[in-house]
Design a protein around this motif. Structure first.
Motif, PDB file in Angstrom:
ATOM      1  N   GLY A  89      47.314  39.592  31.802  1.00  0.00           N
ATOM      2  CA  GLY A  89      46.522  38.649  32.584  1.00  0.00           C
ATOM      3  C   GLY A  89      45.867  39.239  33.811  1.00  0.00           C
ATOM      4  O   GLY A  89      45.175  38.536  34.537  1.00  0.00           O
ATOM      5  N   LEU A  90      46.076  40.541  34.092  1.00  0.00           N
ATOM      6  CA  LEU A  90      45.439  41.165  35.248  1.00  0.00           C
ATOM      7  C   LEU A  90      44.165  41.871  34.805  1.00  0.00           C
ATOM      8  O   LEU A  90      44.084  43.100  34.795  1.00  0.00           O
ATOM      9  CB  LEU A  90      46.409  42.134  35.933  1.00  0.00           C
ATOM     10  CG  LEU A  90      47.598  41.475  36.642  1.00  0.00           C
ATOM     11  CD1 LEU A  90      48.569  42.517  37.155  1.00  0.00           C
ATOM     12  CD2 LEU A  90      47.114  40.609  37.807  1.00  0.00           C
ATOM     13  N   TRP A  91      43.185  41.076  34.425  1.00  0.00           N
ATOM     14  CA  TRP A  91      41.896  41.636  34.015  1.00  0.00           C
ATOM     15  C   TRP A  91      40.934  41.513  35.186  1.00  0.00           C
ATOM     16  O   TRP A  91      40.625  40.397  35.641  1.00  0.00           O
ATOM     17  CB  TRP A  91      41.342  40.901  32.795  1.00  0.00           C
ATOM     18  CG  TRP A  91      42.092  41.236  31.537  1.00  0.00           C
ATOM     19  CD1 TRP A  91      42.094  42.422  30.868  1.00  0.00           C
ATOM     20  CD2 TRP A  91      42.945  40.370  30.798  1.00  0.00           C
ATOM     21  NE1 TRP A  91      42.898  42.343  29.751  1.00  0.00           N
ATOM     22  CE2 TRP A  91      43.430  41.097  29.686  1.00  0.00           C
ATOM     23  CE3 TRP A  91      43.347  39.042  30.957  1.00  0.00           C
ATOM     24  CZ2 TRP A  91      44.294  40.545  28.747  1.00  0.00           C
ATOM     25  CZ3 TRP A  91      44.206  38.494  30.035  1.00  0.00           C
ATOM     26  CH2 TRP A  91      44.677  39.246  28.930  1.00  0.00           C
ATOM     27  N   TYR A  92      40.462  42.635  35.649  1.00  0.00           N
ATOM     28  CA  TYR A  92      39.555  42.654  36.790  1.00  0.00           C
ATOM     29  C   TYR A  92      38.113  42.826  36.321  1.00  0.00           C
ATOM     30  O   TYR A  92      37.850  43.219  35.202  1.00  0.00           O
ATOM     31  CB  TYR A  92      39.935  43.796  37.735  1.00  0.00           C
ATOM     32  CG  TYR A  92      41.371  43.712  38.223  1.00  0.00           C
ATOM     33  CD1 TYR A  92      41.757  42.735  39.138  1.00  0.00           C
ATOM     34  CD2 TYR A  92      42.340  44.605  37.769  1.00  0.00           C
ATOM     35  CE1 TYR A  92      43.067  42.646  39.575  1.00  0.00           C
ATOM     36  CE2 TYR A  92      43.649  44.520  38.204  1.00  0.00           C
ATOM     37  CZ  TYR A  92      44.018  43.542  39.111  1.00  0.00           C
ATOM     38  OH  TYR A  92      45.317  43.456  39.539  1.00  0.00           O
ATOM     39  N   ASN A  93      37.164  42.536  37.241  1.00  0.00           N
ATOM     40  CA  ASN A  93      35.726  42.669  36.948  1.00  0.00           C
ATOM     41  C   ASN A  93      35.314  41.828  35.738  1.00  0.00           C
ATOM     42  O   ASN A  93      34.436  42.227  34.976  1.00  0.00           O
ATOM     43  CB  ASN A  93      35.347  44.130  36.687  1.00  0.00           C
ATOM     44  CG  ASN A  93      35.766  45.092  37.787  1.00  0.00           C
ATOM     45  OD1 ASN A  93      36.603  45.964  37.561  1.00  0.00           O
ATOM     46  ND2 ASN A  93      35.190  44.950  38.963  1.00  0.00           N
ATOM     47  N   HIS A  94      35.961  40.677  35.566  1.00  0.00           N
ATOM     48  CA  HIS A  94      35.669  39.823  34.408  1.00  0.00           C
ATOM     49  C   HIS A  94      35.047  38.527  34.904  1.00  0.00           C
ATOM     50  O   HIS A  94      35.717  37.518  35.139  1.00  0.00           O
ATOM     51  CB  HIS A  94      36.960  39.553  33.624  1.00  0.00           C
ATOM     52  CG  HIS A  94      36.751  38.892  32.287  1.00  0.00           C
ATOM     53  ND1 HIS A  94      35.739  39.246  31.420  1.00  0.00           N
ATOM     54  CD2 HIS A  94      37.434  37.880  31.666  1.00  0.00           C
ATOM     55  CE1 HIS A  94      35.808  38.500  30.328  1.00  0.00           C
ATOM     56  NE2 HIS A  94      36.819  37.658  30.465  1.00  0.00           N
ATOM     57  N   GLU A  95      33.728  38.559  35.101  1.00  0.00           N
ATOM     58  CA  GLU A  95      32.969  37.418  35.610  1.00  0.00           C
ATOM     59  C   GLU A  95      31.634  37.354  34.883  1.00  0.00           C
ATOM     60  O   GLU A  95      30.954  38.374  34.726  1.00  0.00           O
ATOM     61  CB  GLU A  95      32.740  37.566  37.119  1.00  0.00           C
ATOM     62  CG  GLU A  95      31.906  36.466  37.727  1.00  0.00           C
ATOM     63  CD  GLU A  95      31.678  36.674  39.219  1.00  0.00           C
ATOM     64  OE1 GLU A  95      31.066  35.776  39.845  1.00  0.00           O
ATOM     65  OE2 GLU A  95      32.081  37.720  39.752  1.00  0.00           O
ATOM     66  N   ALA A  96      31.247  36.158  34.436  1.00  0.00           N
ATOM     67  CA  ALA A  96      30.018  36.001  33.662  1.00  0.00           C
ATOM     68  C   ALA A  96      28.804  35.870  34.574  1.00  0.00           C
ATOM     69  O   ALA A  96      28.891  35.363  35.694  1.00  0.00           O
ATOM     70  CB  ALA A  96      30.122  34.776  32.756  1.00  0.00           C
ATOM     71  N   ARG A  97      27.689  36.335  34.073  1.00  0.00           N
ATOM     72  CA  ARG A  97      26.423  36.192  34.784  1.00  0.00           C
ATOM     73  C   ARG A  97      25.920  34.751  34.733  1.00  0.00           C
ATOM     74  O   ARG A  97      26.313  33.961  33.884  1.00  0.00           O
ATOM     75  CB  ARG A  97      25.362  37.072  34.127  1.00  0.00           C
ATOM     76  CG  ARG A  97      25.392  38.542  34.491  1.00  0.00           C
ATOM     77  CD  ARG A  97      24.317  39.225  33.675  1.00  0.00           C
ATOM     78  NE  ARG A  97      23.887  40.490  34.226  1.00  0.00           N
ATOM     79  CZ  ARG A  97      23.860  41.634  33.547  1.00  0.00           C
ATOM     80  NH1 ARG A  97      24.249  41.655  32.291  1.00  0.00           N
ATOM     81  NH2 ARG A  97      23.447  42.740  34.116  1.00  0.00           N
ATOM     82  N   SER A  98      24.950  34.485  35.615  1.00  0.00           N
ATOM     83  CA  SER A  98      24.184  33.241  35.529  1.00  0.00           C
ATOM     84  C   SER A  98      22.889  33.513  34.769  1.00  0.00           C
ATOM     85  O   SER A  98      22.339  34.619  34.854  1.00  0.00           O
ATOM     86  CB  SER A  98      23.847  32.721  36.932  1.00  0.00           C
ATOM     87  OG  SER A  98      25.013  32.312  37.604  1.00  0.00           O
ATOM     88  N   HIS A  99      22.421  32.502  34.060  1.00  0.00           N
ATOM     89  CA  HIS A  99      21.202  32.668  33.271  1.00  0.00           C
ATOM     90  C   HIS A  99      20.312  31.438  33.415  1.00  0.00           C
ATOM     91  O   HIS A  99      20.794  30.329  33.676  1.00  0.00           O
ATOM     92  CB  HIS A  99      21.538  32.866  31.785  1.00  0.00           C
ATOM     93  CG  HIS A  99      22.414  34.042  31.511  1.00  0.00           C
ATOM     94  ND1 HIS A  99      22.004  35.337  31.710  1.00  0.00           N
ATOM     95  CD2 HIS A  99      23.696  34.109  31.062  1.00  0.00           C
ATOM     96  CE1 HIS A  99      22.989  36.168  31.383  1.00  0.00           C
ATOM     97  NE2 HIS A  99      24.018  35.443  30.988  1.00  0.00           N
ATOM     98  N   MET A 100      19.021  31.634  33.203  1.00  0.00           N
ATOM     99  CA  MET A 100      18.099  30.506  33.130  1.00  0.00           C
ATOM    100  C   MET A 100      18.389  29.715  31.855  1.00  0.00           C
ATOM    101  O   MET A 100      18.919  30.254  30.890  1.00  0.00           O
ATOM    102  CB  MET A 100      16.656  30.998  33.110  1.00  0.00           C
ATOM    103  CG  MET A 100      16.235  31.811  34.309  1.00  0.00           C
ATOM    104  SD  MET A 100      14.482  32.282  34.209  1.00  0.00           S
ATOM    105  CE  MET A 100      14.491  33.269  32.704  1.00  0.00           C
TER     106      MET A 100
END
Length: 559
Positions: free
Chosen positions: A408-419
């Motif tokens: 559960g320690l996954w870093y740098n795991h964030e989704a982008r925003s899109h149009m």
């Protein structure tokens, strides 16, 4: 315990090559390679490089890894902790932020090598000189630059900085990585790769720098080996210490296809392994040379599909460029799914069978009706008990330094925003790929006017193939630094997540362990991942280098 083999890492990026070498341990758990110096000019990549150097020093210190993981979860910096400040200072001495090619950077590197490198012991030089001028995309871009002349582009010759270190300090072995385009790149009418082989074979002639006095002129050059084909090396056997040119069709033997060696990515790179000629000559005779020729050859592994390394990561939703919220995102994806489904059935395709269009439309409507619940934009790292400990070698590799019963320690795991328009394209492309088992091909498959980007070149062919899905059932396409600009070429295979890959997902395709943290903003993180050498591939190469040096030691003892 014997002393670890010294490593110098130039043009290190975030440290993929160095990570692979540093991961090799002996039966007693000791590191078989130790990085003395790593050099990178980019500030964000340098911060990542320094942090990972600290990570290894902390791991070897025996005081536990809490200072590292506490920092990644918002705690104080390791340099601010009394118990670890001395290790951070050591990490700063190892990882240098320098731009090679100028007097200041070259002088600083020379001072550090003079102070830290023990020349009488085996050591290995690794690195990949910047490759923009060699890449096919880079060359196409350069042709659009007025008055561009390859002869005047210093990026063609940055490998000379790498060569200069070889000439001055004569490593036992060097490993040089670069893009496949290096094989066909030309300066004037001449292919540059043949000249690179000749220069690396005879650094004294190429630079004017004499090797150490302990080596004869005959022995201070290098034989360049292929990691794929033992029959191809430079120079050829009949002229072992006199450069005999290779045929140009033999150049491809220096291309390593990562997907054939257990990496979940079709990454094809030129990798040269140079062995100093006193080591080659110590092999003795044709039979000894034949044995040495086979040592660098990488073994083949079963190809690894993407889902094998990405399915474990927590699912995320993409974001909306404007007015983002969970409610707004779900409403938007439902709306675009229903619209695309309707338009597919209203507007038949010349290239997609009607029954396939029906299947894609049904899948889109299913997504609109039963979305994946509870999706977050960003994973918040937290230690969780793992029901089953990592069992396979691959699982243990990704698990890194985490306690064996945690996850559960996954870093740098964030989704982008899109149009919203891009969400529609991503949703359609991922659904198409899941139904058709292939990624859609440009305007042939992305044919609806609603899905067409507002781009003048969309239908001309120049940018018509810019939306690609990372297929779950096979190795990924090459992860490149372009992923930092947009996610169009790296769409996640799960349509319900409706997004491009995160930094952590790209890092997993590159085989970075999950505890490998990338500093900088998200764009800088993507760039670092795309520019790196897969650490697990680097580890496989390091094992081959260790075998060569151990063989040399055995031959020296017999002499």
């Amino acid at each position: 315990m014997t002393k670890p083999i010294q490593v110098v890492d130039l043009f290190a990026g975030p440290g993929g090559l160095g990570e692979g070498f540093s991961s090799v341990k002996g039966a007693d758990g000791s590191r078989q390679f130790r990085t003395l110096v790593s050099v990178e000019k980019d500030s964000a990549a340098h911060r990542t490089l320094t942090l990972r150097a600290f990570y290894r020093l902390l791991q070897d210190s025996g005081i536990g890894m809490s200072a590292y993981h506490d920092y990644l979860q918002g705690g104080c910096h390791p340099s601010e902790r009394e118990a670890t400040v001395h290790l951070w200072k050591q990490a700063e001495e190892e990882a240098l932020q320098l731009e090679l090619g100028g007097e200041k950077g070259n002088h600083a590197l020379e001072e550090r090598l003079q102070a830290r490198l023990q020349h009488e012991r085996d050591w290995v030089l690794i690195g990949g000189p910047p490759c923009q001028a060699y890449s096919v995309v880079g060359r196409v871009r350069n042709r659009g630059v007025k008055d561009y002349r390859p002869e005047d582009d210093n990026r063609h010759f940055l490998y000379r900085e790498y060569l200069d270190v070889i000439a001055r300090y004569r490593p036992s072995v060097f490993v040089m990585e670069n893009v496949r385009g290096m094989l066909s790149s030309r300066v004037g009418k001449e292919r540059i790769f043949g000249q690179i082989l000749e220069d690396l074979h005879d650094p004294t002639r190429a630079t004017g720098h004499e090797g150490p006095s302990t080596l004869s002129r005959r022995e201070d050059g290098y034989t360049i080996f292929s990691l794929e084909d033992p029959s191809v090396y430079f120079p050829k056997e009949q002229g072992l210490f006199t450069a005999v040119p290779l045929e140009e069709d033999e150049y491809h033997a220096f291309v390593v296809k990562a997907e054939d060696h257990g990496i979940p990515q079709a990454r094809h790179r030129v990798i040269l392994v140079g062995v100093r000629n006193d080591i080659v000559s110590r092999a003795g005779g044709s039979s000894g040379l034949a044995e040495l020729l086979h040592m660098p050859k990488l073994g083949k592994d079963e190809q690894l599909p993407v889902r094998k390394v990405l399915d474990e990561l927590p699912p995320l939703r993409s974001g909306l460029s404007r007015d983002d919220s969970d409610e707004a995102w779900y409403a938007t994806t439902k709306r675009v799914a229903e619209r695309v489904a309707s338009e597919l059935l209203e507007h038949p395709s010349d290239h997609i069978a009607q029954n396939d269009l029906q299947r894609i439309a049904d899948k889109l409507r299913d997504i609109a009706k039963t979305p994946l619940p509870g999706l977050a934009r960003r994973h918040e790292p937290r230690a969780e008990t793992r029901p089953v400990r990592p069992t396979s070698e691959l699982e243990r590799w990704y698990h890194g330094s985490l306690p064996q019963d945690s996850r559960g320690l996954w870093y740098n795991h964030e989704a982008r925003s899109h149009m919203e328009e891009d969400l529609a394209r991503y949703l359609y492309c991922a659904t198409f790929a899941r139904v058709m088992k292939r990624s859609p091909i440009g305007t042939r498959d992305i044919y609806l006017d609603y899905l067409a980007p507002r781009h003048v070149n969309w239908r001309t062919g120049k940018f018509a193939d810019r939306f690609k899905v990372v297929l779950e059932g096979q190795p990924s396409k090459t992860v490149t630094s372009h992923i930092s600009k947009d996610g169009h070429y790296f769409i996640h295979y799960d349509p319900k997540q409706c997004r491009s890959l995160t930094v952590r997902e790209a890092a997993r395709l590159q085989t970075f362990p999950d505890d490998y943290y990338f500093e900088g903003n998200r764009t800088e993180q993507y760039t670092q991942v795309g520019n790196a050498v897969p650490p697990l591939l680097a580890r496989n190469i390091a094992l081959k280098v260790r075998e060569i040096l151990e063989y040399n030691q055995r031959m020296a003892m017999r002499a």
